[in-house]
Scaffold this motif. Sequence first.
Motif, PDB file in Angstrom:
ATOM      1  N   THR A 187       0.845  -1.197   0.000  1.00 24.00           N
ATOM      2  CA  THR A 187       0.000   0.000   0.000  1.00 24.00           C
ATOM      3  C   THR A 187       0.875   1.239   0.000  1.00 24.00           C
ATOM      4  N   VAL A 188       0.590   2.146  -0.910  1.00 24.54           N
ATOM      5  CA  VAL A 188       1.378   3.370  -1.006  1.00 24.54           C
ATOM      6  C   VAL A 188       0.626   4.562  -0.410  1.00 24.54           C
ATOM      7  N   ILE A 189      -0.696   4.580  -0.630  1.00 27.57           N
ATOM      8  CA  ILE A 189      -1.516   5.668  -0.072  1.00 27.57           C
ATOM      9  C   ILE A 189      -2.632   5.029   0.750  1.00 27.57           C
ATOM     10  N   GLU A 190      -2.758   5.492   1.986  1.00 23.12           N
ATOM     11  CA  GLU A 190      -3.811   4.966   2.844  1.00 23.12           C
ATOM     12  C   GLU A 190      -4.489   6.130   3.552  1.00 23.12           C
ATOM     13  N   VAL A 191      -5.792   6.208   3.395  1.00 26.67           N
ATOM     14  CA  VAL A 191      -6.568   7.312   3.977  1.00 26.67           C
ATOM     15  C   VAL A 191      -7.732   6.703   4.756  1.00 26.67           C
ATOM     16  N   ARG A 192      -7.890   7.130   6.012  1.00 26.04           N
ATOM     17  CA  ARG A 192      -8.998   6.641   6.835  1.00 26.04           C
ATOM     18  C   ARG A 192      -9.703   7.801   7.499  1.00 26.04           C
ATOM     19  N   GLY A 193     -10.983   7.937   7.226  1.00 24.19           N
ATOM     20  CA  GLY A 193     -11.811   8.927   7.925  1.00 24.19           C
ATOM     21  C   GLY A 193     -11.337  10.363   7.763  1.00 24.19           C
ATOM     22  N   LEU A 194     -10.883  10.690   6.554  1.00 24.10           N
ATOM     23  CA  LEU A 194     -10.315  12.035   6.334  1.00 24.10           C
ATOM     24  C   LEU A 194     -11.403  13.117   6.349  1.00 24.10           C
ATOM     25  N   ILE A 195     -11.138  14.153   7.134  1.00 23.69           N
ATOM     26  CA  ILE A 195     -12.090  15.269   7.258  1.00 23.69           C
ATOM     27  C   ILE A 195     -11.339  16.584   7.130  1.00 23.69           C
ATOM     28  N   ARG A 196     -11.937  17.506   6.364  1.00 23.59           N
ATOM     29  CA  ARG A 196     -11.399  18.861   6.293  1.00 23.59           C
ATOM     30  C   ARG A 196     -12.569  19.855   6.204  1.00 23.59           C
ATOM     31  N   THR A 222      -7.534   3.543  -0.433  1.00 24.22           N
ATOM     32  CA  THR A 222      -6.239   2.871  -0.415  1.00 24.22           C
ATOM     33  C   THR A 222      -5.753   2.748  -1.851  1.00 24.22           C
ATOM     34  N   VAL A 223      -4.503   3.074  -2.076  1.00 23.50           N
ATOM     35  CA  VAL A 223      -3.920   2.919  -3.417  1.00 23.50           C
ATOM     36  C   VAL A 223      -2.673   2.056  -3.284  1.00 23.50           C
ATOM     37  N   ALA A 224      -2.608   1.030  -4.096  1.00 21.87           N
ATOM     38  CA  ALA A 224      -1.477   0.095  -4.038  1.00 21.87           C
ATOM     39  C   ALA A 224      -0.345   0.569  -4.946  1.00 21.87           C
ATOM     40  N   ALA A 225       0.828   0.067  -4.683  1.00 20.82           N
ATOM     41  CA  ALA A 225       2.000   0.421  -5.498  1.00 20.82           C
ATOM     42  C   ALA A 225       1.732   0.095  -6.961  1.00 20.82           C
ATOM     43  N   GLY A 226       2.037   1.030  -7.830  1.00 15.85           N
ATOM     44  CA  GLY A 226       1.905   0.810  -9.267  1.00 15.85           C
ATOM     45  C   GLY A 226       0.515   1.033  -9.818  1.00 15.85           C
ATOM     46  N   GLU A 227      -0.438   1.348  -8.934  1.00 13.55           N
ATOM     47  CA  GLU A 227      -1.812   1.569  -9.402  1.00 13.55           C
ATOM     48  C   GLU A 227      -1.996   2.980  -9.953  1.00 13.55           C
ATOM     49  N   VAL A 228      -2.943   3.117 -10.892  1.00 15.03           N
ATOM     50  CA  VAL A 228      -3.410   4.445 -11.302  1.00 15.03           C
ATOM     51  C   VAL A 228      -4.829   4.583 -10.748  1.00 15.03           C
ATOM     52  N   ARG A 281      -1.650  20.799   2.637  1.00 15.28           N
ATOM     53  CA  ARG A 281      -2.829  21.301   3.345  1.00 15.28           C
ATOM     54  C   ARG A 281      -3.035  20.422   4.573  1.00 15.28           C
ATOM     55  N   ARG A 282      -3.421  21.040   5.674  1.00 11.95           N
ATOM     56  CA  ARG A 282      -3.618  20.220   6.868  1.00 11.95           C
ATOM     57  C   ARG A 282      -5.019  19.616   6.872  1.00 11.95           C
ATOM     58  N   ARG A 283      -5.184  18.569   7.669  1.00 11.46           N
ATOM     59  CA  ARG A 283      -6.499  17.943   7.797  1.00 11.46           C
ATOM     60  C   ARG A 283      -7.059  18.251   9.187  1.00 11.46           C
ATOM     61  N   ASP A 284      -8.357  18.090   9.329  1.00  8.98           N
ATOM     62  CA  ASP A 284      -8.975  18.287  10.642  1.00  8.98           C
ATOM     63  C   ASP A 284      -9.096  16.983  11.397  1.00  8.98           C
ATOM     64  N   ALA A 285      -9.239  15.881  10.687  1.00  7.01           N
ATOM     65  CA  ALA A 285      -9.314  14.572  11.347  1.00  7.01           C
ATOM     66  C   ALA A 285      -9.002  13.498  10.328  1.00  7.01           C
ATOM     67  N   GLY A 286      -8.700  12.320  10.852  1.00  8.41           N
ATOM     68  CA  GLY A 286      -8.439  11.177   9.988  1.00  8.41           C
ATOM     69  C   GLY A 286      -6.958  10.825   9.950  1.00  8.41           C
ATOM     70  N   GLU A 287      -6.720   9.661   9.363  1.00 14.03           N
ATOM     71  CA  GLU A 287      -5.352   9.148   9.240  1.00 14.03           C
ATOM     72  C   GLU A 287      -4.933   9.166   7.782  1.00 14.03           C
ATOM     73  N   VAL A 288      -3.727   9.636   7.529  1.00 12.29           N
ATOM     74  CA  VAL A 288      -3.204   9.637   6.151  1.00 12.29           C
ATOM     75  C   VAL A 288      -1.771   9.133   6.179  1.00 12.29           C
ATOM     76  N   ARG A 289      -1.485   8.169   5.328  1.00 11.86           N
ATOM     77  CA  ARG A 289      -0.111   7.688   5.147  1.00 11.86           C
ATOM     78  C   ARG A 289       0.185   7.671   3.649  1.00 11.86           C
ATOM     79  N   VAL A 290       1.295   8.264   3.267  1.00 11.30           N
ATOM     80  CA  VAL A 290       1.766   8.193   1.880  1.00 11.30           C
ATOM     81  C   VAL A 290       3.220   7.756   1.944  1.00 11.30           C
ATOM     82  N   LEU A 291       3.543   6.668   1.292  1.00  8.97           N
ATOM     83  CA  LEU A 291       4.894   6.088   1.382  1.00  8.97           C
ATOM     84  C   LEU A 291       5.302   5.967   2.852  1.00  8.97           C
ATOM     85  N   ASP A 292       4.344   5.459   3.646  1.00 11.10           N
ATOM     86  CA  ASP A 292       4.603   5.164   5.062  1.00 11.10           C
ATOM     87  C   ASP A 292       4.869   6.371   5.941  1.00 11.10           C
ATOM     88  N   GLU A 293       4.553   7.557   5.442  1.00  7.52           N
ATOM     89  CA  GLU A 293       4.733   8.737   6.296  1.00  7.52           C
ATOM     90  C   GLU A 293       3.456   9.565   6.311  1.00  7.52           C
TER      91      GLU A 293
END
Length: 271
Positions: free
Chosen positions: A2-11, A25-31, A53-65
């Motif tokens: 998994t390269v991009i993982e977003v859970r409960g993102l709120i802004r 969720t976006v996997a490696a190599g996906e478009v 841009r900052r978020r108000d709530a939720g979890e975001v990981r891109v390339l594990d950060e």
Amino acid sequence: MTVIEVRGLIRDYQGRRAVDGIDLTVAAGEVFALLGPNGAGKTTTVEILEGHRRRDAGEVRVLDEDPQRAGRAWRCRIGVVLQSATDVAELTVAESVRHFAGYYPRSRDAATVLDQVGLTEQAGKRIRALSGGQRRRVDVALGIIGSPEVLFLDEPTTGFDPQARRQFWKLVRQLAHDGTTILLTTHYLEEAEALADRIAIMVSGRLVAGARAHQRRHRARPLHLRGDGEDPPAARLRQAQRLGPDRGGHHRDGPRPAHPATGAGVRPVGP
Ligand SMILES: Nc1ncnc2c1ncn2[C@@H]1O[C@H](COP(=O)(O)OP(=O)(O)OP(=O)(O)O)[C@@H](O)[C@H]1O
């Protein structure tokens, strides 16, 4: 992987919810395409994933950060084509691409990139003398010059003529073939279908439907929505457009970042 993982993102903007608890969720190599009408929240989502841009709530990981905290090494691994990019209007096309190549540890060859975006003939021209579509190609060139592992494309083909759009699609397919993970936003169903392995339709801050396109390697198969095989994305999008008014007042948070990797002119994640 998994390269991009977003859970409960709120802004929220001034108490109005622009992104309303999305998961993806976006996997490696996906478009992956985020498709939706004006004001749906696509740019806000993408800019949060880019760390602009900052978020108000939720979890975001891109390339594990977490993009909100990630540093320069992380920014060198991502490529960004913003919806409205900063101009370096006094430089020529080639100067600008070479200049930005210098900021990355693994930059691509500038002449090759200019060829890939169809700007070889304009290499010696000042950016201010280019047409809107040609300037957009410069944005794309700057987005890919650092050999990003993840590429964010926010409405990349706005202002392109049909030939330029097809040339750009070819480039995206090539990048995907080479293993780049790509998240793009678009208003065009045709573009999402032409490029994406998966499509998510966004309206009023929510993902109203996900579609598994996966046509890149199996183009002949029809596109079906997950869990709703009878409702093609075009119908879903039309429905979404009826449901999703542009809430107007399309304000931005001030000046755009000059360059994702260098941080030059980048405002802090905010407001
Ligand atoms: N800086 C801001 N301040 C206040 N409201 C904002 C700001 N940026 C965006 N919005 C609002 O948030 C909502 C989502 O906007 P966003 O730009 O994320 O949508 P979008 O799907 O990218 O639209 P488009 O396709 O037109 O670019 C809209 O109602 C917009 O007016």
